[in-house]
Enzyme design. Sequence first.
Site, PDB file in Angstrom:
ATOM      1  N   GLY A 140       0.610  -1.496  -0.024  1.00 23.92           N
ATOM      2  CA  GLY A 140       0.146  -0.196  -0.204  1.00 23.92           C
ATOM      3  C   GLY A 140       0.734   0.562  -0.076  1.00 23.92           C
ATOM      4  CD  GLN A 153       3.202   5.652   3.150  1.00 21.00           C
ATOM      5  OE1 GLN A 153       2.436   5.268   2.173  1.00 21.00           O
ATOM      6  NE2 GLN A 153       3.888   4.971   3.588  1.00 21.00           N
ATOM      7  CB  CYS A 200       5.487   1.934   7.184  1.00 18.36           C
ATOM      8  SG  CYS A 200       4.838   3.507   6.391  1.00 18.36           S
ATOM      9  CG  LEU A 201       7.296   1.078   1.793  1.00 20.39           C
ATOM     10  CD1 LEU A 201       6.216   1.547  -0.024  1.00 20.39           C
ATOM     11  CD2 LEU A 201       8.497   0.360   1.077  1.00 20.39           C
ATOM     12  CG  HIS A 252      -0.540   0.649   7.821  1.00 26.65           C
ATOM     13  ND1 HIS A 252       0.695   0.482   8.398  1.00 26.65           N
ATOM     14  CD2 HIS A 252      -0.075   1.846   6.397  1.00 26.65           C
ATOM     15  CE1 HIS A 252       1.410   1.100   7.732  1.00 26.65           C
ATOM     16  NE2 HIS A 252       1.683   2.020   6.984  1.00 26.65           N
ATOM     17  CD  GLU A 253      -1.169   2.065   2.811  1.00 26.51           C
ATOM     18  OE1 GLU A 253      -0.667   3.618   2.551  1.00 26.51           O
ATOM     19  OE2 GLU A 253      -0.133   1.011   3.427  1.00 26.51           O
ATOM     20  CG  HIS A 277       0.758   6.637   5.796  1.00 26.82           C
ATOM     21  ND1 HIS A 277       1.320   6.941   6.065  1.00 26.82           N
ATOM     22  CD2 HIS A 277       0.744   5.108   5.555  1.00 26.82           C
ATOM     23  CE1 HIS A 277       2.887   6.474   6.284  1.00 26.82           C
ATOM     24  NE2 HIS A 277       1.888   5.451   5.915  1.00 26.82           N
TER      25      HIS A 277
HETATM   26 ZN    ZN Z   1       3.106   3.105   6.117  1.00 29.20          ZN
END
Ligand code: ZN
Length: 173
Positions: A49, A54, A91-92, A133-134, A137
């Site tokens: 995701g 991000q 998480c990226l 999670h997304e 963000h």
């Molecule tokens: Zn993330």
Amino acid sequence: MPEKTKLSIKTVGESVLARKVREVPAVTDEHRRLLSAMAQVMYEVKGVGLAAPQVGIEESLAVIDIGTGLYKLVNPRIVSRRGRQSMEEGCLSVPGIGVRVRRSRSVVVESLDENGKPLRIEAEGLLATVFQHELDHLNGTLIVDRASVIERLRFKKALVALKNRTRTAQDQT
Ligand code: ZN
């Protein structure tokens, strides 16, 4: 976004990750290009995701694919939740830090698709976690913000190092 600009992933310490995005008033070609570019980045880095903040964009856009199909989301929101589960999440934007996060076991998400058509998605298990999670963000919340006090102690040093690295990288640009 100029078409040839390569999206780069923002890491913890950059203020864009801590801010709430704005809603998209109307889905345009630019949003469609952006969603495709975000999906491309997500696949390149083998993520499941990616949310617009991000990649430094403060609009309500996200892409998700846990291997069962790609969702391109515009203005997504959770309209109902059931149950509890907790999973270790990465998480990226917080590379190298895993956090066990307690979330709802299933969620119903309402969103627009890339053509501005309404979507209703019922997700459970891993997919439900990824949606939550997304969507976090989009509200400026990261997994480290959801960690327990004890977990925070465990990754405190690594988090400080990551934020310093982000700051140094910013100084250089
Ligand atoms: Zn993330």
